[in-house]
Design a protein around this motif. Sequence first.
Motif, PDB file in Angstrom:
ATOM      1  N   SER A   1       2.257   7.195   1.394  1.00 14.47           N
ATOM      2  CA  SER A   1       1.720   8.623   1.727  1.00 14.47           C
ATOM      3  C   SER A   1       0.076   8.307   1.077  1.00 14.47           C
ATOM      4  N   ASP A   2      -0.354   7.552   0.367  1.00 11.48           N
ATOM      5  CA  ASP A   2      -1.564   7.851   0.016  1.00 11.48           C
ATOM      6  C   ASP A   2      -2.095   6.165  -0.021  1.00 11.48           C
ATOM      7  N   ALA A   3      -2.951   5.969   0.670  1.00  8.94           N
ATOM      8  CA  ALA A   3      -3.491   4.512   0.710  1.00  8.94           C
ATOM      9  C   ALA A   3      -3.973   3.898  -0.679  1.00  8.94           C
ATOM     10  N   SER A   4      -4.447   4.859  -1.577  1.00  8.12           N
ATOM     11  CA  SER A   4      -4.976   4.356  -2.881  1.00  8.12           C
ATOM     12  C   SER A   4      -3.747   4.098  -3.874  1.00  8.12           C
ATOM     13  N   GLY A   5      -2.775   4.345  -3.500  1.00  2.50           N
ATOM     14  CA  GLY A   5      -1.653   3.862  -4.343  1.00  2.50           C
ATOM     15  C   GLY A   5      -0.758   3.002  -3.964  1.00  2.50           C
ATOM     16  N   VAL A   6       0.454   2.734  -4.476  1.00  2.00           N
ATOM     17  CA  VAL A   6       1.259   1.776  -4.168  1.00  2.00           C
ATOM     18  C   VAL A   6       2.620   2.020  -3.957  1.00  2.00           C
ATOM     19  N   THR A   7       3.566   1.219  -3.458  1.00  2.00           N
ATOM     20  CA  THR A   7       4.828   1.432  -3.388  1.00  2.00           C
ATOM     21  C   THR A   7       5.634   0.234  -3.694  1.00  2.00           C
ATOM     22  N   PHE A   8       6.783   0.314  -4.574  1.00  3.99           N
ATOM     23  CA  PHE A   8       7.433  -0.820  -5.053  1.00  3.99           C
ATOM     24  C   PHE A   8       8.877  -0.673  -4.326  1.00  3.99           C
TER      25      PHE A   8
ATOM     26  N   ARG B   1      14.347   6.916  -9.647  1.00  2.00           N
ATOM     27  CA  ARG B   1      15.727   6.209  -9.061  1.00  2.00           C
ATOM     28  C   ARG B   1      15.209   5.296  -8.034  1.00  2.00           C
ATOM     29  N   PHE B   2      16.149   4.489  -7.507  1.00  2.13           N
ATOM     30  CA  PHE B   2      15.941   3.441  -6.414  1.00  2.13           C
ATOM     31  C   PHE B   2      16.557   4.156  -5.147  1.00  2.13           C
ATOM     32  N   VAL B   3      15.672   4.172  -4.097  1.00  2.00           N
ATOM     33  CA  VAL B   3      16.495   4.840  -2.813  1.00  2.00           C
ATOM     34  C   VAL B   3      16.336   3.603  -1.647  1.00  2.00           C
ATOM     35  N   ASP B   4      17.191   3.852  -0.560  1.00  2.00           N
ATOM     36  CA  ASP B   4      17.178   3.114   0.397  1.00  2.00           C
ATOM     37  C   ASP B   4      15.525   3.153   1.045  1.00  2.00           C
ATOM     38  N   ALA B   5      15.010   1.772   1.153  1.00  2.00           N
ATOM     39  CA  ALA B   5      13.392   1.943   1.649  1.00  2.00           C
ATOM     40  C   ALA B   5      13.175   2.485   2.811  1.00  2.00           C
ATOM     41  N   SER B   6      14.183   2.440   3.770  1.00  2.00           N
ATOM     42  CA  SER B   6      13.919   2.865   5.183  1.00  2.00           C
ATOM     43  C   SER B   6      14.652   4.302   5.262  1.00  2.00           C
ATOM     44  N   GLY B   7      14.999   5.022   4.151  1.00  2.00           N
ATOM     45  CA  GLY B   7      15.621   6.283   4.293  1.00  2.00           C
ATOM     46  C   GLY B   7      14.817   7.466   4.367  1.00  2.00           C
ATOM     47  N   ALA B   8      15.419   8.546   4.185  1.00  2.00           N
ATOM     48  CA  ALA B   8      14.796   9.966   4.520  1.00  2.00           C
ATOM     49  C   ALA B   8      13.766  10.482   3.060  1.00  2.00           C
ATOM     50  N   ALA B   9      14.021   9.677   1.945  1.00  2.00           N
ATOM     51  CA  ALA B   9      13.166  10.057   0.979  1.00  2.00           C
ATOM     52  C   ALA B   9      11.724  10.118   1.246  1.00  2.00           C
ATOM     53  N   PRO B  10      11.152  11.403   0.891  1.00  2.48           N
ATOM     54  CA  PRO B  10       9.894  11.562   1.148  1.00  2.48           C
ATOM     55  C   PRO B  10       8.913  10.463   1.005  1.00  2.48           C
ATOM     56  N   ALA B  11       8.015  10.238   1.886  1.00  2.00           N
ATOM     57  CA  ALA B  11       6.704   9.197   1.565  1.00  2.00           C
ATOM     58  C   ALA B  11       6.200   9.430   0.144  1.00  2.00           C
TER      59      ALA B  11
ATOM     60  N   ARG C   1       0.884  -1.144   0.073  1.00  2.00           N
ATOM     61  CA  ARG C   1      -0.004   0.113  -0.025  1.00  2.00           C
ATOM     62  C   ARG C   1       0.928   1.231  -0.023  1.00  2.00           C
ATOM     63  N   GLY C   2       0.415   2.240  -0.559  1.00  2.11           N
ATOM     64  CA  GLY C   2       1.337   3.545  -0.803  1.00  2.11           C
ATOM     65  C   GLY C   2       1.658   4.030   0.529  1.00  2.11           C
TER      66      GLY C   2
ATOM     67  N   PHE D   1       3.089   5.501  -5.592  1.00  6.54           N
ATOM     68  CA  PHE D   1       2.625   5.840  -7.274  1.00  6.54           C
ATOM     69  C   PHE D   1       1.193   5.388  -7.215  1.00  6.54           C
ATOM     70  N   LEU D   2       0.567   6.276  -8.035  1.00  9.62           N
ATOM     71  CA  LEU D   2      -0.785   6.208  -8.173  1.00  9.62           C
ATOM     72  C   LEU D   2      -0.894   5.519  -9.706  1.00  9.62           C
ATOM     73  N   LEU D   3      -2.091   4.479  -9.582  1.00  2.00           N
ATOM     74  CA  LEU D   3      -2.158   3.505 -10.890  1.00  2.00           C
ATOM     75  C   LEU D   3      -3.557   4.209 -11.659  1.00  2.00           C
ATOM     76  N   THR D   4      -3.369   4.694 -12.965  1.00  2.00           N
ATOM     77  CA  THR D   4      -4.530   5.201 -13.559  1.00  2.00           C
ATOM     78  C   THR D   4      -4.923   3.791 -14.597  1.00  2.00           C
TER      79      THR D   4
END
Length: 195
Positions: A95-102, A128-138, A92-93, A143-146
């Motif tokens: 920052s947004d439960a209607s989105g997804v995180t890979f 890009r790919f970032v550390d999943a537990s890092g400081a990149a903003p949620a 589940r995303g 990603f939102l799927l259309t």
Amino acid sequence: APRFYGALRPASGAGFLVRQGDGFALQPALDGASDFRLVAGLAAEDGVSIEHVAPDGIIGYLAAQPGQGEVALVAYRDDDGFRQRATFTLQRGLSDASGVTFTTREAAPRALAFGTVDTQAGLALALRFVDASGAAPAAGRTFLLTGKRPPAGHGATVRPGEDLLEGQLRRSADGGSWMRVEGMGNIAYGRGAGP
């Protein structure tokens, strides 16, 4: 049918859509969104792989590059390393439960992210790919799927009046097998995600 067919839009980049750039590069854009398919993971069925079919029919897979943060579309290769780099955990995303995180399925997971990067020309928007537990903003890792209905030739079903031409590929609904029309009307069939 694939688990999802349509466009990917970063939750943090209002109006930005993920599209294929030059060659097999992926880049954010304001228009011209590519269509992607989420299918059963190439390395593990409980994962997900992200397919892209180019206008010329070439299938590419979104894959993490070893030891790098780069995101690329890579042609299918029949080796375990490639299948692992092209299989993600879908959650589940952030920052947004209607989105997804890979996230990658590595020992130290990395997440697909959208944001700015430093280049020689200054700051640029990039995937890009970032550390999943890092400081990149949620929001950058969501990603939102259309979704939309897959066009003829992109699903597992052959519709009335539709022809299968030499070289065309179809996948089973669960992504676990495929068939391809070959020369002289022969049909090749195989188990797994890619020929």
